[in-house]
Structures are given as structure tokens and as C-alpha cells.
Design an enzyme around this catalytic site. Structure first.
Site, PDB file in Angstrom:
ATOM      1  N   ARG A 166       0.866  -1.168   0.000  1.00 60.18           N
ATOM      2  CA  ARG A 166       0.000   0.000   0.000  1.00 60.18           C
ATOM      3  C   ARG A 166       0.908   1.225   0.000  1.00 60.18           C
ATOM      4  O   ARG A 166       2.043   1.172   0.485  1.00 60.18           O
ATOM      5  CB  ARG A 166      -0.889   0.021   1.236  1.00 60.18           C
ATOM      6  CG  ARG A 166      -1.816  -1.182   1.366  1.00 60.18           C
ATOM      7  CD  ARG A 166      -2.588  -1.134   2.666  1.00 60.18           C
ATOM      8  NE  ARG A 166      -3.515  -2.243   2.804  1.00 60.18           N
ATOM      9  CZ  ARG A 166      -3.225  -3.409   3.389  1.00 60.18           C
ATOM     10  NH1 ARG A 166      -2.015  -3.592   3.915  1.00 60.18           N
ATOM     11  NH2 ARG A 166      -4.126  -4.373   3.457  1.00 60.18           N
ATOM     12  N   LYS A 191      -2.396  -3.097   7.845  1.00 59.15           N
ATOM     13  CA  LYS A 191      -3.608  -2.677   8.546  1.00 59.15           C
ATOM     14  C   LYS A 191      -3.795  -3.463   9.830  1.00 59.15           C
ATOM     15  O   LYS A 191      -3.572  -4.674   9.873  1.00 59.15           O
ATOM     16  CB  LYS A 191      -4.831  -2.878   7.639  1.00 59.15           C
ATOM     17  CG  LYS A 191      -4.946  -1.860   6.516  1.00 59.15           C
ATOM     18  CD  LYS A 191      -6.244  -2.035   5.768  1.00 59.15           C
ATOM     19  CE  LYS A 191      -6.424  -0.953   4.711  1.00 59.15           C
ATOM     20  NZ  LYS A 191      -7.694  -1.099   3.967  1.00 59.15           N
ATOM     21  N   HIS A 259      -2.490   2.778  -6.138  1.00 59.61           N
ATOM     22  CA  HIS A 259      -3.045   1.547  -5.559  1.00 59.61           C
ATOM     23  C   HIS A 259      -3.305   0.491  -6.627  1.00 59.61           C
ATOM     24  O   HIS A 259      -3.304  -0.708  -6.330  1.00 59.61           O
ATOM     25  CB  HIS A 259      -4.340   1.858  -4.810  1.00 59.61           C
ATOM     26  CG  HIS A 259      -4.743   0.785  -3.847  1.00 59.61           C
ATOM     27  ND1 HIS A 259      -4.009   0.486  -2.713  1.00 59.61           N
ATOM     28  CD2 HIS A 259      -5.788  -0.093  -3.862  1.00 59.61           C
ATOM     29  CE1 HIS A 259      -4.600  -0.505  -2.058  1.00 59.61           C
ATOM     30  NE2 HIS A 259      -5.675  -0.876  -2.735  1.00 59.61           N
ATOM     31  N   ARG A 262      -0.706  -2.153  -6.762  1.00 61.55           N
ATOM     32  CA  ARG A 262      -0.884  -3.253  -5.809  1.00 61.55           C
ATOM     33  C   ARG A 262      -1.855  -4.292  -6.392  1.00 61.55           C
ATOM     34  O   ARG A 262      -1.617  -5.499  -6.290  1.00 61.55           O
ATOM     35  CB  ARG A 262      -1.400  -2.697  -4.486  1.00 61.55           C
ATOM     36  CG  ARG A 262      -1.759  -3.736  -3.430  1.00 61.55           C
ATOM     37  CD  ARG A 262      -2.065  -3.011  -2.123  1.00 61.55           C
ATOM     38  NE  ARG A 262      -2.922  -3.759  -1.225  1.00 61.55           N
ATOM     39  CZ  ARG A 262      -2.492  -4.608  -0.301  1.00 61.55           C
ATOM     40  NH1 ARG A 262      -1.193  -4.845  -0.183  1.00 61.55           N
ATOM     41  NH2 ARG A 262      -3.335  -5.220   0.499  1.00 61.55           N
ATOM     42  N   HIS A 285      -4.048  -9.547   3.506  1.00 61.33           N
ATOM     43  CA  HIS A 285      -5.500  -9.566   3.663  1.00 61.33           C
ATOM     44  C   HIS A 285      -5.874 -10.426   4.862  1.00 61.33           C
ATOM     45  O   HIS A 285      -5.368 -11.540   5.030  1.00 61.33           O
ATOM     46  CB  HIS A 285      -6.176 -10.145   2.415  1.00 61.33           C
ATOM     47  CG  HIS A 285      -6.189  -9.208   1.264  1.00 61.33           C
ATOM     48  ND1 HIS A 285      -6.408  -9.604  -0.042  1.00 61.33           N
ATOM     49  CD2 HIS A 285      -6.005  -7.859   1.197  1.00 61.33           C
ATOM     50  CE1 HIS A 285      -6.362  -8.562  -0.843  1.00 61.33           C
ATOM     51  NE2 HIS A 285      -6.119  -7.492  -0.118  1.00 61.33           N
ATOM     52  N   TYR A 294      -9.769 -11.137  -6.943  1.00 61.08           N
ATOM     53  CA  TYR A 294      -8.848 -11.171  -8.079  1.00 61.08           C
ATOM     54  C   TYR A 294      -9.142 -12.324  -9.031  1.00 61.08           C
ATOM     55  O   TYR A 294      -8.749 -12.281 -10.189  1.00 61.08           O
ATOM     56  CB  TYR A 294      -7.399 -11.244  -7.593  1.00 61.08           C
ATOM     57  CG  TYR A 294      -6.967  -9.980  -6.893  1.00 61.08           C
ATOM     58  CD1 TYR A 294      -6.691  -8.826  -7.610  1.00 61.08           C
ATOM     59  CD2 TYR A 294      -6.895  -9.916  -5.507  1.00 61.08           C
ATOM     60  CE1 TYR A 294      -6.326  -7.649  -6.979  1.00 61.08           C
ATOM     61  CE2 TYR A 294      -6.531  -8.749  -4.855  1.00 61.08           C
ATOM     62  CZ  TYR A 294      -6.254  -7.615  -5.595  1.00 61.08           C
ATOM     63  OH  TYR A 294      -5.912  -6.454  -4.953  1.00 61.08           O
TER      64      TYR A 294
END
Length: 321
Positions: A166, A191, A259, A262, A285, A294
Site C-alpha cells: 500500500r 492494517k 493503488h 498493488r 489480507h 482477483y
């Protein structure tokens, strides 16, 4: 209801709000972005309650909140133009606060738990093609006047595409990151404070090494690796502005953002045979369902694998032949 109302809650309720936000930062290690989003969602709700009840919102108003009041809040937000995704986030923020108060024995969160968030249409990631992603990273420094800034811009975008970072993760790297040319992986804190190990490609190491060589500022461990023109931390807006220039020069669509590099990292790995679990780990994730988006982007390749690998598909092909 506008957020311009200054007194939107009693002192007692505002104190509980402040304590909750502090707990998010201290106990759950929530990012500043997450805390700001929760604060905004809760403030919007309290402003709504103030108008709804014609007085500042109080703790007693939340003690046994009904679904009717929550529905009225979401309807108000929808009237202001909020979409399903924003409404779901609003409800999530209010629900989280009510659960916090419920654990302290101050309210019942039953009404909030009974509410279903509006369904948001899932948007698919929009990656660049392999050729476009490579061209972006190679031409990233085209608009810089000084060589070290050119090398910096190349290094940042190469990190986004080469490691799937990110933009906040790349710009948050410390000054001593990637200093060893023999490094093969680095730990990234993403995150929620979740740490993942990201492999390092030679192209990434080479790009950062060139930036280090040309950068006129010292890069100690306690300061950021990437610097702005005057030596301060490089801001995300500068990277986004550079990407906008590249879009114009290369004829790329508006979806070609930092982004998107990514997204390109993940999609191109999947197209080359990478498995979803590995890609999930590389992206950081929390849920595999997030990574599974994806597969919709690369559905053609997956159907090709299915036809060549599934026993029934192979038998049918042989019979047709």
C-alpha cells in the site's frame, strides 16, 4: 443534518466517545485512518440524534436504541447522497461504539445488532496490464527535475508493484529499510498492525539502492526512507500527482492509480500461477474472500486451468477430438 452543529452530545457521552477512540488506538492498535473514520461516523450519528430529539444526544438516548432510529439515521445519510458502502461503514462505526458501551454495562446493542447493512455492489480491482505496469515503473522518474527525485519516484512505484505494498506502507518505511543488497524479504506492518513477510525482487533492491545513492539527505533509522524535495517525509499526494502525470503521458485510464499497482501485483501473480493463499499472505489480507476478488479479474485464465486440469473436462476434450 449538517455537522455544523457544535453541541451534538452531552459531556458524559463525549467522554465515552473519547475513551472508546483512545482504546481503539491503545488496545487494538487501530490506524489513525481507521480511528478518524470511526470518529466521523459516530459524530454524524450524534449530530443526527441531536436534530432527531431536538437536544444534544445523551447516553440515555443510546441505552436502548431502537432499529427505527438507526433506520432514520441511514435514511438521512442516504438523503445527503451517501451510497450503500458509506452507509454500511456508518452503521459499522455506530455498532462498534454501542458494543463498547454494552461491555461496560451502559447500553444494549441489540437494536444495532438486528440492523442489516445496505448491500453494496462489489467493485472489482482494476489492475494495469503487465506492459503498462512495467512502463509506469520504468518511466516513473520522467517528470522530476533533479536526479535523486527521479530515482525516488522510480523506487516508490517499483515497491508498490514489485512488493504489492500500500502507498502508506511504502512511505512508512524507516530510513534503514532495504539498505542490505543481500536482503531477500522484509517485514511489513499493515492494517491493524498485522505483520507480513514480503519477498524482495532484485529490481526493487536496485531501485532503492539508486535512490539511496543519489538522495542528498541522511537516512537514519528513526526517520522515513522516502523524502520530499525539502527533506521532509514524502507525502502520498506527491506520489499520486506523479502517477496522474504518467497516466496522461502513457495514455492510461483514470483507474491507473498508485493503488492499482498493488492490484496489478496480485493479478499478475495469479495469472502466472500463484495460489490464492500465498497471494493473501503477500497482500496482508485478513480474509481470503478479499483476495478472491482477483479471481473474477482473471476468470479467463482460471477457466483455462479448469478445462485443462479437471478430469471430466479432459475426458470431454478427448472425446471431441
Amino acid at each position: 443534518m449538517s455537522d455544523t452543529i457544535l453541541v451534538h452530545a452531552t459531556g458524559e457521552l463525549l467522554a465515552e466517545k473519547a475513551a472508546w477512540l483512545a482504546a481503539l488506538a491503545d488496545e487494538r492498535n487501530a490506524s489513525a485512518h481507521t480511528i478518524a473514520a470511526y470518529e466521523r461516523d459516530l459524530r454524524q450519528f450524534l449530530v443526527f440524534l441531536t436534530g432527531y430529539n431536538a437536544r444534544p444526544a445523551a447516553l440515555a438516548d443510546l441505552a436502548d436504541l431502537r432499529t427505527a432510529e438507526l433506520r432514520a439515521f441511514l435514511a438521512s445519510r442516504r438523503g445527503d447522497g451517501a451510497g450503500a458502502r458509506s452507509l454500511g461503514r456508518n452503521l459499522s462505526g455506530v455498532r462498534a461504539f454501542l458494543k463498547h458501551l454494552e461491555r461496560k454495562g451502559l447500553v444494549s446493542a441489540a437494536g444495532a445488532r438486528a440492523m442489516r447493512a445496505p448491500k453494496a455492489q462489489k467493485s472489482l480491482p482494476r489492475p494495469l496490464s503487465v506492459d503498462d505496469a512495467l512502463e509506469v515503473t520504468e518511466d516513473a522518474g520522467s517528470f522530476a527535475v533533479e536526479p535523486w527525485i527521479s530515482a525516488r519516484d522510480v523506487a516508490v512505484l517499483t515497491l508498490l508493484y514489485g512488493c504489492g505494498l500500500r502507498i502508506s506502507e511504502a512511505l512508512g518505511l524507516p530510513g534503514d529499510a532495504l539498505a542490505d543488497p543481500n536482503e531477500r524479504a522484509m517485514a511489513i506492518s499493515g492494517k491493524g498492525g498485522k505483520t507480513r513477510l514480503v519477498p524482495l525482487l532484485p529490481a526493487v533492491l536496485a531501485a532503492v539502492a539508486e535512490y539511496r545513492r543519489l538522495c542528498p539527505f541522511a537516512l537514519p533509522a528513526e526517520e522515513p526512507l522516502f523524502r520530499g524535495a525539502r527533506g521532509g517525509p514524502l507525502r502520498a499526494q506527491i506520489v499520486q500527482r506523479n502517477m496522474a502525470r504518467l497516466r496522461g503521458a502513457l495514455g492510461l485510464p483514470a483507474s491507473a492509480t498508485p493503488h492499482a499497482l498493488r492490484h496489478s501485483f496480485a493479478t499478475h501473480l495469479l495469472a502466472a500461477g500463484g495460489d490464492l493463499r500465498t497471494i493473501q499472505d503477500l497482500l496482508g489480507h485478513a480474509s481470503l474472500s478479499t483476495t478472491q476478488t482477483y479471481t473474477a479479474v482473471d476468470s479467463g485464465r482460471l477457466m483455462s486451468i479448469y478445462r485443462s486440469a479437471h478430469p471430466r473436462a479432459r475426458r470431454k476434450s478427448a472425446a471431441e477430438g
